[in-house]
Motif scaffolding. Sequence first.
Motif, PDB file in Angstrom:
ATOM      1  N   MET A   1      -3.080  -2.785  -9.155  1.00 20.34           N
ATOM      2  CA  MET A   1      -2.442  -1.488  -9.122  1.00 20.34           C
ATOM      3  C   MET A   1      -1.324  -1.528  -8.072  1.00 20.34           C
ATOM      4  O   MET A   1      -1.563  -1.851  -6.923  1.00 20.34           O
ATOM      5  CB  MET A   1      -3.472  -0.432  -8.737  1.00 20.34           C
ATOM      6  CG  MET A   1      -3.346   0.824  -9.527  1.00 20.34           C
ATOM      7  SD  MET A   1      -4.556   2.043  -8.999  1.00 20.34           S
ATOM      8  CE  MET A   1      -5.616   2.015 -10.406  1.00 20.34           C
ATOM      9  N   ASN A   2      -0.127  -1.190  -8.473  1.00 24.74           N
ATOM     10  CA  ASN A   2       0.974  -1.217  -7.519  1.00 24.74           C
ATOM     11  C   ASN A   2       1.183   0.165  -6.895  1.00 24.74           C
ATOM     12  O   ASN A   2       0.657   1.165  -7.405  1.00 24.74           O
ATOM     13  CB  ASN A   2       2.249  -1.744  -8.177  1.00 24.74           C
ATOM     14  CG  ASN A   2       2.727  -0.849  -9.296  1.00 24.74           C
ATOM     15  OD1 ASN A   2       2.657   0.369  -9.214  1.00 24.74           O
ATOM     16  ND2 ASN A   2       3.235  -1.458 -10.352  1.00 24.74           N
ATOM     17  N   PRO A   3       1.923   0.243  -5.794  1.00 27.08           N
ATOM     18  CA  PRO A   3       2.108   1.527  -5.107  1.00 27.08           C
ATOM     19  C   PRO A   3       2.687   2.622  -6.007  1.00 27.08           C
ATOM     20  O   PRO A   3       2.296   3.776  -5.896  1.00 27.08           O
ATOM     21  CB  PRO A   3       3.064   1.190  -3.963  1.00 27.08           C
ATOM     22  CG  PRO A   3       2.849  -0.261  -3.698  1.00 27.08           C
ATOM     23  CD  PRO A   3       2.531  -0.864  -5.027  1.00 27.08           C
ATOM     24  N   SER A   4       3.578   2.249  -6.897  1.00 30.31           N
ATOM     25  CA  SER A   4       4.183   3.238  -7.794  1.00 30.31           C
ATOM     26  C   SER A   4       3.140   3.861  -8.727  1.00 30.31           C
ATOM     27  O   SER A   4       3.126   5.075  -8.944  1.00 30.31           O
ATOM     28  CB  SER A   4       5.298   2.582  -8.611  1.00 30.31           C
ATOM     29  OG  SER A   4       5.835   3.487  -9.543  1.00 30.31           O
ATOM     30  N   LEU A   5       2.262   3.029  -9.268  1.00 30.83           N
ATOM     31  CA  LEU A   5       1.212   3.534 -10.161  1.00 30.83           C
ATOM     32  C   LEU A   5       0.216   4.403  -9.397  1.00 30.83           C
ATOM     33  O   LEU A   5      -0.235   5.437  -9.901  1.00 30.83           O
ATOM     34  CB  LEU A   5       0.494   2.373 -10.846  1.00 30.83           C
ATOM     35  CG  LEU A   5      -0.618   2.748 -11.823  1.00 30.83           C
ATOM     36  CD1 LEU A   5      -0.082   3.633 -12.950  1.00 30.83           C
ATOM     37  CD2 LEU A   5      -1.253   1.504 -12.396  1.00 30.83           C
ATOM     38  N   ILE A   6      -0.101   3.992  -8.190  1.00 33.16           N
ATOM     39  CA  ILE A   6      -1.013   4.794  -7.363  1.00 33.16           C
ATOM     40  C   ILE A   6      -0.375   6.142  -7.040  1.00 33.16           C
ATOM     41  O   ILE A   6      -1.021   7.185  -7.132  1.00 33.16           O
ATOM     42  CB  ILE A   6      -1.401   4.030  -6.077  1.00 33.16           C
ATOM     43  CG1 ILE A   6      -2.218   2.786  -6.442  1.00 33.16           C
ATOM     44  CG2 ILE A   6      -2.185   4.927  -5.124  1.00 33.16           C
ATOM     45  CD1 ILE A   6      -2.441   1.832  -5.283  1.00 33.16           C
TER      46      ILE A   6
END
Length: 119
Positions: A1-6
């Motif tokens: 999970m990348n920061p943008s998705l989080i």
Amino acid sequence: MNPSLIFRSGALITATGISFGAFGSHGLRSLSPPIPEQKITSWNTASSYLIYNGLALLAISFHPGLLGASRKYRLASGLIISGAAVFSGSIFALVLGRGERFKWLGPVTPLGGVGMIAG
């Protein structure tokens, strides 16, 4: 999970909590037959927890540890997302199902709470 998705998950969960909270304060009272006040209180609790957990995800998305090799922030995010979905979702279903149709979800709700706490 990348920061943008989080971040997007946190924004979506927060917006859902706010929207469901508004429906709980206005829409649930207009249903026929009326929903008991105790169930409306449960609905509002579930909405509040969505907001809290969405805000937690937004905060996690800005943590510099997400850009490194550490997986603990990604794991925490997944636990918060799944825990919030199970906890709040089961309460929403119990309220809308009037308790009988989704009665089996009652014991599932605490599992979502455990996921949120672990996150």
